[in-house]
Scaffold this motif. Sequence first.
Motif, PDB file in Angstrom:
ATOM      1  N   HIS A 214       1.747   1.243  -4.343  1.00 13.99           N
ATOM      2  CA  HIS A 214       0.565   1.977  -4.775  1.00 13.99           C
ATOM      3  C   HIS A 214      -0.605   1.040  -5.088  1.00 13.99           C
ATOM      4  O   HIS A 214      -1.394   1.279  -5.999  1.00 13.99           O
ATOM      5  CB  HIS A 214       0.896   2.880  -5.959  1.00 13.99           C
ATOM      6  CG  HIS A 214       2.125   3.692  -5.713  1.00 13.99           C
ATOM      7  ND1 HIS A 214       2.205   4.635  -4.708  1.00 13.99           N
ATOM      8  CD2 HIS A 214       3.366   3.651  -6.268  1.00 13.99           C
ATOM      9  CE1 HIS A 214       3.418   5.155  -4.693  1.00 13.99           C
ATOM     10  NE2 HIS A 214       4.152   4.568  -5.615  1.00 13.99           N
ATOM     11  N   LEU A 215      -0.685  -0.025  -4.327  1.00 16.61           N
ATOM     12  CA  LEU A 215      -1.841  -0.918  -4.409  1.00 16.61           C
ATOM     13  C   LEU A 215      -2.817  -0.566  -3.292  1.00 16.61           C
ATOM     14  O   LEU A 215      -2.421  -0.118  -2.211  1.00 16.61           O
ATOM     15  CB  LEU A 215      -1.407  -2.377  -4.271  1.00 16.61           C
ATOM     16  CG  LEU A 215      -0.445  -2.907  -5.338  1.00 16.61           C
ATOM     17  CD1 LEU A 215      -0.076  -4.356  -5.043  1.00 16.61           C
ATOM     18  CD2 LEU A 215      -1.051  -2.790  -6.744  1.00 16.61           C
ATOM     19  N   ALA A 216      -4.090  -0.783  -3.552  1.00 16.27           N
ATOM     20  CA  ALA A 216      -5.108  -0.594  -2.527  1.00 16.27           C
ATOM     21  C   ALA A 216      -5.060  -1.778  -1.555  1.00 16.27           C
ATOM     22  O   ALA A 216      -4.615  -2.877  -1.922  1.00 16.27           O
ATOM     23  CB  ALA A 216      -6.479  -0.494  -3.177  1.00 16.27           C
ATOM     24  N   PRO A 217      -5.518  -1.592  -0.318  1.00 17.08           N
ATOM     25  CA  PRO A 217      -5.546  -2.717   0.624  1.00 17.08           C
ATOM     26  C   PRO A 217      -6.298  -3.926   0.060  1.00 17.08           C
ATOM     27  O   PRO A 217      -5.913  -5.073   0.308  1.00 17.08           O
ATOM     28  CB  PRO A 217      -6.262  -2.139   1.848  1.00 17.08           C
ATOM     29  CG  PRO A 217      -6.029  -0.671   1.779  1.00 17.08           C
ATOM     30  CD  PRO A 217      -5.968  -0.332   0.308  1.00 17.08           C
TER      31      PRO A 217
ATOM     32  N   CYS B 257       0.815  -1.219   0.000  1.00 16.55           N
ATOM     33  CA  CYS B 257       0.000   0.000   0.000  1.00 16.55           C
ATOM     34  C   CYS B 257       0.848   1.270   0.000  1.00 16.55           C
ATOM     35  O   CYS B 257       0.429   2.292  -0.540  1.00 16.55           O
ATOM     36  CB  CYS B 257      -0.937   0.006   1.198  1.00 16.55           C
ATOM     37  SG  CYS B 257      -2.217  -1.257   1.073  1.00 16.55           S
TER      38      CYS B 257
END
Lengths: 404, 404
Positions: free
Chosen positions: A337-340, A333
Motif C-alpha cells: 500500500h505504498l505509492a509508486p 504498490c
Amino acid sequence: MARLLLRDLAQVATPAADGPVARGAELRAVAVVEDAYVLCDGESVRGVGRMRDLPAVDGDVEELDCSGLCAVPGLVDCHTHPAFGGDRVVEFSLRAGGASYEELHAAGGGILSTVVATRALSGGELEARVRRHAGWMLAHGMTTWEGKSGYGLDRETELASLRAIRAAGGLPTWLGAHSVPPEQPDADAYLDFLLAEVLPEAAALADAADVFLERGAFDAARARRYLEACRGAGLALRLHGDQFTESGAIPLALELGARSVDHLEATGDAGVRALGGSAVAAVLLPSSALFLDRPMPPARALADAGAVLALATDFNPGSSFTTSLPLVASLACTQLHLAPEEALVAMTLNAAHVLGATGAGRIAPGSRADITLLDAPDWRYLAYHLAGDVVSAVVRSGAIAFRR
Amino acid sequence: MARLLLRDLAQVATPAADGPVARGAELRAVAVVEDAYVLCDGESVRGVGRMRDLPAVDGDVEELDCSGLCAVPGLVDCHTHPAFGGDRVVEFSLRAGGASYEELHAAGGGILSTVVATRALSGGELEARVRRHAGWMLAHGMTTWEGKSGYGLDRETELASLRAIRAAGGLPTWLGAHSVPPEQPDADAYLDFLLAEVLPEAAALADAADVFLERGAFDAARARRYLEACRGAGLALRLHGDQFTESGAIPLALELGARSVDHLEATGDAGVRALGGSAVAAVLLPSSALFLDRPMPPARALADAGAVLALATDFNPGSSFTTSLPLVASLACTQLHLAPEEALVAMTLNAAHVLGATGAGRIAPGSRADITLLDAPDWRYLAYHLAGDVVSAVVRSGAIAFRR
C-alpha cells in the motif's frame, strides 16, 4: 572526461528531497521533468532539464536518443545475499507442497544446505557466481548494491565472500552471524571464533556488519556482543530483525545507532512508533514475504509514522530468489500500500543512505551518473508493469553498462 | 522441411499424461529426461531422448547447443486481453493509495477508460499494439496464446480487436459482453445489439466467446442468453466467473458445456466440488489477485478435488498488467500451494486443452515443435527464479523465434 547526453526522454523522475534521506511527506515527493535531457560528465551528472532548455554542449559528447524512455536514478539494492553455491530449488518445491521455512531449516535444509554448497566452491568459482548474480542485478536496473557474506561461517569462505562481492562491484557487509555452523553449534563459542579469528580481516574488507537476530539464530544479547565488536572495528551496523518474531532488534538498533533494521514482517505498533521517530532505516523485503508466503511488513504504518523507509530484494537462494527491484516496486504498490513515489524513493535515495553511498539515488547536478532507462511512457511503469522487461538500458558511472 | 536439433539439454520436462488433459495425480506428473535432445522436424517434434540414444540424423539439420539449458513445452496463455489502447498507470497509482477496483470502476475509471482509449485507435494502431504485446509474451516463453476482445463494445472495434489478435498470432475470443458501453447502459438492449449486429461476423473471426458474469457487469440470465447465441453460431464458450462474488457462473458453465470458468477467487466449497467432477476447466489468474490485492483462488482445493486446472496471466491494463507466465508459476507455488509440476502442466497441456490447441503443451513425438528453453540447471527454476530472466530462447513451429 567522456560526456554522455541522454536526449528526448519522455520523463526524468527523481526523489525531490534536498537532504540525504526522505521521510514523511518527502517520501512521496518525486520531481518529474517531461521531454527532458540528462547530461553526464564523467561519473557525475552535470545537468538535467527540459529539452528546450538544453544548453549548447561544446566538444565531444556521445548522444543517446531516449525517445519513448523514462529515466530514474540507478536503482540501489541495499540488502542482498549473492555469495552462495548451489540453489534451493528442491526446498522451494517441497515448500510449495506444504513444509514451512522454519521446518525446513530445522530439518537441516535452509541456510546450512547452502553453507555446504558455498564452502565447496573455490574462491574463483565463488567470484564467478557473484559476478553472474551482479549481471542479473544490472539487467534489472541496479547500479549500486550491497552484498552480504554469511554462507561461509568459516574464516576462509566468509573472507572469500567479501572479496568476491567487492570484486563484482558490490558493497560488502559481513554477516558472519547469519547462523551457527554445523561444526560449532554453541553460539557463544562460535561468536568467540568470529570476533577473534575473522573480524580483524573482515573489518578491512567490508563496509558494514549484520546479524540474524531471530529464534533459532542469535538472540539480542549475542547480537549486541557481535555488533559492538564490529562497531569497535569501524564497521557500520545492520540487523535482520522481526522476520518471524519480535526479538528486540529495534531497541538494539536504536541503542547502537545501526543504519537499519531489515525485514520487520512481525513488527507491532511499538516497533513502528520507535522507528518512526528514529534515524534507523526500516528496510522492507516484500519479495521475501511473497516467496515464503508470510505476512507483509507494516509498510504503510511505518511510512505514516515517518520512518526512513527503504526497499530491497533480499536476493538469496532460500527465501527470495529474485534480483528484481522492479518486482519489489510492484509488490510495494500492490501488497504494501505504498505509492509508486514512495517505492521509488525507498529504492533509490533512501537505499543509498542505508549504504552510505553518497551521491547515488538521485538525478541532479553533481549526483552520480547512474541512470536506469525504462521502456515506458511513464516512470511509474517501474511498478505498474508487473514482471515486465521494463528496464531498457542502464548507465553506470556515465557509461552505458547494459542494453536489452 | 527444416530440421532443428536441440542437443545437450540439462533437462527436458513435459507433462506425462497420455491424454489431452491432466487432473488429479496426472496434474503432478511431469516426465523429466536428463542430458537430453529434442529433434524437431518442420512444425512437429520427431524425437526426444537421452543424448546417448541420439539416432543418426541424415541430411541437413540445424544444431543448437543447449548446454546449461532446460526445455519445457512452449508456454500456453489461455486468458489474456491484449487488444487495448492507453494504459491504467494513473488508476494503478491511485489504487496503491487506497481506492478499490470496484470504486475506481464505479467512478468511471476501470474498463470504460480503456474502452475510450481503444476506440480512439485505428485498426493499424490497434494491431501494432497487439503485436507489441505478443512480443512481450514470446519473450516470456509463450508460444500459444488466447486474446480477448472486449475493449471496443462497438461493432467496429470489437471486430478490429479480433482481427488484430489473429494477425498477431493469437487465438481470438469474442468478449463483447465484457461491460455495457457508456452509450448503451441498458444491458438487454446492448445484448440485442451484440447478437444481431456483431455476432455474425465475430463468429467467423473468433474461436470462442466469453462473458463477464459479475455484479455490475452481466448477470447469469444475460450471460446465458449471450452464450447460448454464441454456441449456436459455432463458438466455444468461456466465462469470467466468481471474481468478486459467486454469481452462478459455475452451474451455468457446467450446464452449457463451457470450456472453462476463469478467475474463481470467490468460489466456495460447492463450486470446488462441482468443478472437481466436471470437464469444465478452472482457469486461475493469481497475478490478477496479486495486482488487485484480492484473495487468491482456492487452487489447492480445486486440484485436490480433481478439477482440470489451468493457469494464465489475465494480461490486461487494469487488473493484471503482466505477460509473464513464469511469474504466474512463481505465484502458483508460493501463493496457491501448487507444486511446480502442477504449475507446469496447468500452463502447458491443460491450457492448450482450454484453447483446443491440439498438439500444443507437451514435448513428445508428433507434438508441436514449440519449446521454451530456460537458462537454468533445473526446469523448476521456471517457478523458483522469481521475476528472473529465466527464458533463454523460444522455438516456435520448429524455428528459433526468440533469443535473449
